[in-house]
Design a protein around this motif. Structure first.
Motif, PDB file in Angstrom:
ATOM      1  N   HIS A 214      -6.709  -8.705  -9.658  1.00 39.13           N
ATOM      2  CA  HIS A 214      -6.647  -7.200  -8.954  1.00 39.13           C
ATOM      3  C   HIS A 214      -6.613  -6.056  -7.846  1.00 39.13           C
ATOM      4  O   HIS A 214      -6.276  -5.340  -8.565  1.00 39.13           O
ATOM      5  N   SER A 215      -7.573  -6.452  -7.381  1.00 44.42           N
ATOM      6  CA  SER A 215      -7.955  -5.697  -6.438  1.00 44.42           C
ATOM      7  C   SER A 215      -8.421  -6.623  -5.309  1.00 44.42           C
ATOM      8  O   SER A 215      -9.027  -7.834  -5.506  1.00 44.42           O
ATOM      9  N   GLY A 216      -8.024  -6.647  -3.731  1.00 48.24           N
ATOM     10  CA  GLY A 216      -9.007  -6.920  -3.014  1.00 48.24           C
ATOM     11  C   GLY A 216      -8.546  -6.380  -1.673  1.00 48.24           C
ATOM     12  O   GLY A 216      -7.707  -6.152  -1.083  1.00 48.24           O
ATOM     13  N   GLN A 217      -8.175  -7.728  -0.431  1.00 46.54           N
ATOM     14  CA  GLN A 217      -7.506  -7.613   0.593  1.00 46.54           C
ATOM     15  C   GLN A 217      -6.917  -8.957   0.637  1.00 46.54           C
ATOM     16  O   GLN A 217      -7.373 -10.442   0.753  1.00 46.54           O
ATOM     17  N   TYR A 218      -5.746  -8.746   2.340  1.00 43.30           N
ATOM     18  CA  TYR A 218      -5.340 -10.284   2.456  1.00 43.30           C
ATOM     19  C   TYR A 218      -5.048 -10.107   3.806  1.00 43.30           C
ATOM     20  O   TYR A 218      -4.271  -9.058   4.277  1.00 43.30           O
ATOM     21  N   ILE A 219      -5.392 -10.475   4.859  1.00 42.52           N
ATOM     22  CA  ILE A 219      -5.426 -10.642   6.041  1.00 42.52           C
ATOM     23  C   ILE A 219      -4.570 -11.022   6.682  1.00 42.52           C
ATOM     24  O   ILE A 219      -4.213 -13.191   6.169  1.00 42.52           O
ATOM     25  N   GLY A 220      -2.638 -10.797   6.487  1.00 38.37           N
ATOM     26  CA  GLY A 220      -1.391 -12.238   7.075  1.00 38.37           C
ATOM     27  C   GLY A 220      -1.410 -12.201   8.975  1.00 38.37           C
ATOM     28  O   GLY A 220      -2.571 -11.868   9.752  1.00 38.37           O
ATOM     29  N   ASP A 221      -0.513 -12.132   9.022  1.00 39.68           N
ATOM     30  CA  ASP A 221      -0.116 -12.592  10.799  1.00 39.68           C
ATOM     31  C   ASP A 221      -0.688 -10.873  11.464  1.00 39.68           C
ATOM     32  O   ASP A 221      -1.666 -11.445  12.265  1.00 39.68           O
ATOM     33  N   ASN A 222      -0.312 -10.236  11.284  1.00 36.89           N
ATOM     34  CA  ASN A 222      -0.134  -8.890  11.855  1.00 36.89           C
ATOM     35  C   ASN A 222      -1.080  -7.640  11.133  1.00 36.89           C
ATOM     36  O   ASN A 222      -0.408  -6.434  11.694  1.00 36.89           O
ATOM     37  N   HIS A 223      -0.931  -7.502   9.783  1.00 35.12           N
ATOM     38  CA  HIS A 223      -1.714  -7.053   9.156  1.00 35.12           C
ATOM     39  C   HIS A 223      -2.868  -7.720   7.616  1.00 35.12           C
ATOM     40  O   HIS A 223      -3.007  -8.431   8.527  1.00 35.12           O
ATOM     41  N   ILE A 224      -3.161  -6.500   7.842  1.00 31.37           N
ATOM     42  CA  ILE A 224      -4.131  -6.258   6.423  1.00 31.37           C
ATOM     43  C   ILE A 224      -3.997  -5.436   5.497  1.00 31.37           C
ATOM     44  O   ILE A 224      -3.552  -4.566   5.621  1.00 31.37           O
ATOM     45  N   PHE A 225      -3.610  -5.997   4.778  1.00 37.33           N
ATOM     46  CA  PHE A 225      -3.280  -5.526   2.849  1.00 37.33           C
ATOM     47  C   PHE A 225      -4.747  -5.411   2.336  1.00 37.33           C
ATOM     48  O   PHE A 225      -4.705  -5.950   1.681  1.00 37.33           O
ATOM     49  N   THR A 226      -4.715  -3.497   1.906  1.00 37.84           N
ATOM     50  CA  THR A 226      -5.446  -3.583   0.298  1.00 37.84           C
ATOM     51  C   THR A 226      -5.407  -2.936  -0.147  1.00 37.84           C
ATOM     52  O   THR A 226      -3.936  -2.192   0.231  1.00 37.84           O
ATOM     53  N   TYR A 227      -5.579  -4.030  -1.698  1.00 32.83           N
ATOM     54  CA  TYR A 227      -4.799  -3.028  -2.641  1.00 32.83           C
ATOM     55  C   TYR A 227      -4.996  -3.559  -3.995  1.00 32.83           C
ATOM     56  O   TYR A 227      -6.268  -3.366  -3.919  1.00 32.83           O
ATOM     57  N   HIS A 228      -5.130  -3.119  -4.558  1.00 32.33           N
ATOM     58  CA  HIS A 228      -5.451  -2.226  -6.205  1.00 32.33           C
ATOM     59  C   HIS A 228      -4.182  -2.139  -7.456  1.00 32.33           C
ATOM     60  O   HIS A 228      -3.273  -0.996  -7.694  1.00 32.33           O
ATOM     61  N   THR A 229      -5.102  -2.895  -8.494  1.00 31.87           N
ATOM     62  CA  THR A 229      -3.303  -2.491  -9.197  1.00 31.87           C
ATOM     63  C   THR A 229      -4.095  -1.063  -9.898  1.00 31.87           C
ATOM     64  O   THR A 229      -4.805  -0.509 -10.523  1.00 31.87           O
ATOM     65  N   LEU A 230      -2.462   0.164 -10.045  1.00 34.64           N
ATOM     66  CA  LEU A 230      -2.544   1.061 -10.378  1.00 34.64           C
ATOM     67  C   LEU A 230      -2.878   0.621 -11.949  1.00 34.64           C
ATOM     68  O   LEU A 230      -1.825   0.361 -12.632  1.00 34.64           O
ATOM     69  N   ASN A 231      -3.653   1.146 -12.925  1.00 32.41           N
ATOM     70  CA  ASN A 231      -3.473   0.626 -14.699  1.00 32.41           C
ATOM     71  C   ASN A 231      -3.194   1.547 -15.406  1.00 32.41           C
ATOM     72  O   ASN A 231      -2.827   2.320 -14.914  1.00 32.41           O
ATOM     73  N   HIS A 232      -2.344   0.717 -16.188  1.00 30.70           N
ATOM     74  CA  HIS A 232      -1.525   1.741 -17.219  1.00 30.70           C
ATOM     75  C   HIS A 232      -2.154   2.097 -18.362  1.00 30.70           C
ATOM     76  O   HIS A 232      -3.144   1.683 -18.597  1.00 30.70           O
TER      77      HIS A 232
END
Length: 254
Positions: A214-232
């Motif tokens: 639902h939400s969290g962070q992912y560390i890739g090769d050269n990016h950090i992606f911080t994400y959250h689902t926008l609830n409907h």
């Protein structure tokens, strides 16, 4: 369908949206500053995640008020459409909330429209059916803007719909933010701007991780992606809402 037409409600809706946007800019400022203050990477990641979570909360509240405003506006337009076409034209032309608002037929051809409507090319044919409110988010490459689109049928008038385009670019127009559909399509950045139009194909490992949570962070090769689902939102005041869920993703390169 009957909705309240209390003018005071409009004032509080406008005020709430202004406050929400103000809060967003404060959060955005903090998020941007964090990119240059990496004293402690773990603490920085946590702060960015909190900022993204806050923006997702702001989106939910803003989304609710936007729907309430649209519901009230629908009630007024329905009344004018059925009883006073002259006032309908005047009322449409005086609207300052929407970039575009019109009454269309089943083929999306305008019957009545605001005089200074923008010329959108979105395909909204899939939204012209049934009852209740339908809403989605789309990105317009011509104007480089993010819009939330609202559609509602006029009661007891077959194949006639009210369509409104709300500019939400101030909330999601920042360079480091993506809005991504459930299918992985970019809804907030043009292909020309970032070099791709499908997040899922461009970052497959990150996308697999994001869709599993639902939400969290992912560390890739050269990016950090911080994400959250926008609830409907499924319904408001007993009115059915057809609204997809989207992902808000903040990308930080390192």
């Amino acid at each position: 369908m009957k909705y309240s037409k209390n003018n005071r409600k409009y004032f509080f809706i406008y005020l709430s949206i202004i406050l929400l946007f103000t809060t967003f800019y404060l959060v955005l400022f903090i998020a941007n500053r964090l990119q240059y203050t990496s004293h402690n990477l773990e603490v920085e990641h946590e702060k960015i995640m909190n900022a993204v979570d806050t923006i997702a909360d702001i989106d939910f509240i803003a989304n609710k008020y936007q729907l309430l405003y649209f519901m009230d506006y629908v009630a007024l337009l329905e009344s004018f459409y059925k009883n006073n076409k002259k006032s309908l034209r005047y009322f449409l032309n005086k609207n300052t909330m929407y970039a575009s608002i019109s009454i269309v037929d089943k083929n999306a051809k305008p019957i009545f429209a605001k005089a200074n409507n923008l010329d959108f090319t979105f395909d909204i044919s899939s939204m012209l059916y049934g009852d209740g409110i339908k809403t989605t988010i789309m990105f317009d490459n011509d104007y480089n803007k993010v819009y939330r689109i609202f559609v509602h049928p006029i009661d007891n008038i077959k194949d006639t719909y009210i369509v409104a385009y709300l500019d939400i670019d101030e909330l999601y127009g920042a360079d480091d933010f993506y809005i991504v559909s459930r299918e992985g399509r970019l809804l907030s950045k043009s292909k020309e701007k970032v070099g791709f139009d499908n997040f899922a194909l461009h970052y497959p490992n990150a996308w697999e991780h994001i869709t599993d949570n639902h939400s969290g962070q992912y560390i890739g090769d050269n990016h950090i992606f911080t994400y959250h689902t926008l609830n409907h939102i499924n319904s408001i005041n007993g009115v059915d809402i057809e609204q997809n869920a989207y992902y808000l993703i903040f990308a930080m390169q390192f």
